[in-house]
Write a protein that holds these residues in place. Structure first.
Motif, PDB file in Angstrom:
ATOM      1  N   LEU A   1       7.225  11.379   2.784  1.00  0.00           N
ATOM      2  CA  LEU A   1       6.729  10.570   3.896  1.00  0.00           C
ATOM      3  C   LEU A   1       6.670   9.095   3.532  1.00  0.00           C
ATOM      4  O   LEU A   1       7.020   8.231   4.351  1.00  0.00           O
ATOM      5  CB  LEU A   1       5.349  11.070   4.326  1.00  0.00           C
ATOM      6  CG  LEU A   1       5.323  12.436   5.023  1.00  0.00           C
ATOM      7  CD1 LEU A   1       3.882  12.848   5.328  1.00  0.00           C
ATOM      8  CD2 LEU A   1       6.162  12.416   6.288  1.00  0.00           C
ATOM      9  N   THR A   2       6.249   8.785   2.312  1.00  0.00           N
ATOM     10  CA  THR A   2       6.234   7.376   1.902  1.00  0.00           C
ATOM     11  C   THR A   2       7.649   6.832   1.732  1.00  0.00           C
ATOM     12  O   THR A   2       7.885   5.650   1.962  1.00  0.00           O
ATOM     13  CB  THR A   2       5.427   7.183   0.608  1.00  0.00           C
ATOM     14  OG1 THR A   2       5.943   8.042  -0.409  1.00  0.00           O
ATOM     15  CG2 THR A   2       3.954   7.460   0.837  1.00  0.00           C
ATOM     16  N   SER A   3       8.601   7.702   1.344  1.00  0.00           N
ATOM     17  CA  SER A   3       9.997   7.258   1.260  1.00  0.00           C
ATOM     18  C   SER A   3      10.511   6.852   2.633  1.00  0.00           C
ATOM     19  O   SER A   3      11.161   5.813   2.795  1.00  0.00           O
ATOM     20  CB  SER A   3      10.877   8.372   0.691  1.00  0.00           C
ATOM     21  OG  SER A   3      10.524   8.668  -0.621  1.00  0.00           O
TER      22      SER A   3
ATOM     23  N   ALA B   1       8.663   5.962   5.171  1.00  0.00           N
ATOM     24  CA  ALA B   1       7.927   4.777   5.610  1.00  0.00           C
ATOM     25  C   ALA B   1       8.489   3.513   4.966  1.00  0.00           C
ATOM     26  O   ALA B   1       8.642   2.483   5.638  1.00  0.00           O
ATOM     27  CB  ALA B   1       6.445   4.932   5.274  1.00  0.00           C
ATOM     28  N   LEU B   2       8.823   3.577   3.690  1.00  0.00           N
ATOM     29  CA  LEU B   2       9.413   2.402   3.029  1.00  0.00           C
ATOM     30  C   LEU B   2      10.782   2.072   3.600  1.00  0.00           C
ATOM     31  O   LEU B   2      11.139   0.897   3.753  1.00  0.00           O
ATOM     32  CB  LEU B   2       9.507   2.640   1.516  1.00  0.00           C
ATOM     33  CG  LEU B   2       8.188   2.567   0.750  1.00  0.00           C
ATOM     34  CD1 LEU B   2       8.384   3.045  -0.685  1.00  0.00           C
ATOM     35  CD2 LEU B   2       7.631   1.160   0.783  1.00  0.00           C
ATOM     36  N   ALA B   3      11.561   3.093   3.930  1.00  0.00           N
ATOM     37  CA  ALA B   3      12.873   2.847   4.545  1.00  0.00           C
ATOM     38  C   ALA B   3      12.709   2.221   5.923  1.00  0.00           C
ATOM     39  O   ALA B   3      13.463   1.315   6.298  1.00  0.00           O
ATOM     40  CB  ALA B   3      13.647   4.151   4.649  1.00  0.00           C
ATOM     41  N   PHE B   4      11.721   2.673   6.676  1.00  0.00           N
ATOM     42  CA  PHE B   4      11.466   2.103   8.000  1.00  0.00           C
ATOM     43  C   PHE B   4      11.031   0.645   7.891  1.00  0.00           C
ATOM     44  O   PHE B   4      11.505  -0.208   8.645  1.00  0.00           O
ATOM     45  CB  PHE B   4      10.405   2.930   8.724  1.00  0.00           C
ATOM     46  CG  PHE B   4      10.075   2.418  10.089  1.00  0.00           C
ATOM     47  CD1 PHE B   4      10.949   2.615  11.140  1.00  0.00           C
ATOM     48  CD2 PHE B   4       8.893   1.734  10.318  1.00  0.00           C
ATOM     49  CE1 PHE B   4      10.653   2.137  12.398  1.00  0.00           C
ATOM     50  CE2 PHE B   4       8.588   1.255  11.570  1.00  0.00           C
ATOM     51  CZ  PHE B   4       9.473   1.461  12.619  1.00  0.00           C
ATOM     52  N   VAL B   5      10.139   0.353   6.958  1.00  0.00           N
ATOM     53  CA  VAL B   5       9.677  -1.033   6.770  1.00  0.00           C
ATOM     54  C   VAL B   5      10.843  -1.925   6.353  1.00  0.00           C
ATOM     55  O   VAL B   5      10.988  -3.053   6.845  1.00  0.00           O
ATOM     56  CB  VAL B   5       8.530  -1.084   5.736  1.00  0.00           C
ATOM     57  CG1 VAL B   5       8.213  -2.504   5.324  1.00  0.00           C
ATOM     58  CG2 VAL B   5       7.299  -0.407   6.298  1.00  0.00           C
ATOM     59  N   ALA B   6      11.705  -1.421   5.477  1.00  0.00           N
ATOM     60  CA  ALA B   6      12.853  -2.227   5.032  1.00  0.00           C
ATOM     61  C   ALA B   6      13.832  -2.473   6.178  1.00  0.00           C
ATOM     62  O   ALA B   6      14.390  -3.570   6.306  1.00  0.00           O
ATOM     63  CB  ALA B   6      13.557  -1.527   3.876  1.00  0.00           C
ATOM     64  N   SER B   7      14.031  -1.475   7.033  1.00  0.00           N
ATOM     65  CA  SER B   7      14.950  -1.669   8.156  1.00  0.00           C
ATOM     66  C   SER B   7      14.365  -2.629   9.187  1.00  0.00           C
ATOM     67  O   SER B   7      15.100  -3.397   9.814  1.00  0.00           O
ATOM     68  CB  SER B   7      15.287  -0.335   8.811  1.00  0.00           C
ATOM     69  OG  SER B   7      14.147   0.191   9.462  1.00  0.00           O
TER      70      SER B   7
ATOM     71  N   LEU C   1       0.829  -1.199   0.000  1.00  0.00           N
ATOM     72  CA  LEU C   1       0.000   0.000   0.000  1.00  0.00           C
ATOM     73  C   LEU C   1       0.871   1.260   0.000  1.00  0.00           C
ATOM     74  O   LEU C   1       0.610   2.206  -0.753  1.00  0.00           O
ATOM     75  CB  LEU C   1      -0.935   0.002   1.207  1.00  0.00           C
ATOM     76  CG  LEU C   1      -1.805   1.242   1.373  1.00  0.00           C
ATOM     77  CD1 LEU C   1      -2.832   1.297   0.255  1.00  0.00           C
ATOM     78  CD2 LEU C   1      -2.469   1.244   2.723  1.00  0.00           C
ATOM     79  N   ILE C   2       1.906   1.263   0.823  1.00  0.00           N
ATOM     80  CA  ILE C   2       2.825   2.407   0.869  1.00  0.00           C
ATOM     81  C   ILE C   2       3.526   2.569  -0.477  1.00  0.00           C
ATOM     82  O   ILE C   2       3.699   3.683  -0.974  1.00  0.00           O
ATOM     83  CB  ILE C   2       3.849   2.235   2.011  1.00  0.00           C
ATOM     84  CG1 ILE C   2       3.143   2.230   3.365  1.00  0.00           C
ATOM     85  CG2 ILE C   2       4.886   3.343   1.982  1.00  0.00           C
ATOM     86  CD1 ILE C   2       4.041   1.861   4.527  1.00  0.00           C
TER      87      ILE C   2
ATOM     88  N   LEU D   1       2.297   6.583  -7.053  1.00  0.00           N
ATOM     89  CA  LEU D   1       1.285   7.549  -7.500  1.00  0.00           C
ATOM     90  C   LEU D   1       1.709   8.983  -7.197  1.00  0.00           C
ATOM     91  O   LEU D   1       1.479   9.890  -8.008  1.00  0.00           O
ATOM     92  CB  LEU D   1      -0.065   7.237  -6.857  1.00  0.00           C
ATOM     93  CG  LEU D   1      -0.780   5.973  -7.344  1.00  0.00           C
ATOM     94  CD1 LEU D   1      -2.057   5.736  -6.565  1.00  0.00           C
ATOM     95  CD2 LEU D   1      -1.051   6.063  -8.838  1.00  0.00           C
ATOM     96  N   ALA D   2       2.337   9.203  -6.047  1.00  0.00           N
ATOM     97  CA  ALA D   2       2.826  10.545  -5.716  1.00  0.00           C
ATOM     98  C   ALA D   2       3.936  10.968  -6.669  1.00  0.00           C
ATOM     99  O   ALA D   2       3.995  12.131  -7.093  1.00  0.00           O
ATOM    100  CB  ALA D   2       3.317  10.588  -4.268  1.00  0.00           C
TER     101      ALA D   2
END
Length: 120
Positions: A67-69, A71-77, A4-5, A11-12
């Motif tokens: 913000l999505t960048s 969030a994706l970095a946080f999920v990957a970490s 979803l992120i 899209l952004a």
């Protein structure tokens, strides 16, 4: 959650590209002085034109992109941190304690008829 992120992120990014391409450049006002008026944009977006509308919309899309960048970095970490025994996969050099006999070339073993120069 990650997908979803990622979808919002893509899209952004597309929205930023489209909005930047839709905006008028700094030199576009000079064309209006020679008869290429911008009356249509003033009637649609108000007397101020579309510059502030597109500028604010681009800034909002940029904020969503950043913000999505993060969030994706946080999920990957988090994914990388949850892998148990990740250090075990790193290859380690194994020291060989056994001695290896390397044959040594003696100077008197050189072939006399060889084209190779002598070591002396």
């Amino acid at each position: 959650m990650e997908s979803l992120i990622l979808i919002v992120h893509v899209l952004a990014a597309i929205a930023i590209v489209v909005l930047v391409l839709l905006q008028q450049g700094k030199g576009a006002d000079a064309g209006a002085a020679f008869g290429g008026g911008s009356g249509a944009s003033q009637t649609v977006f108000g007397s101020q034109g579309g510059s502030s509308f597109f500028g604010r919309l681009t800034a909002f899309c940029a904020l969503v992109f950043f913000l999505t960048s993060f969030a994706l970095a946080f999920v990957a970490s988090e994914k990388a941190g949850n892998v148990s025994g990740a250090v075990d996969f790193i290859p380690v050099a194994i020291e060989n304690t056994e001695s290896v006999d390397i044959p040594q070339l003696e100077t008197n073993q050189v072939n006399e008829g060889s084209d190779l120069p002598s070591v002396n």
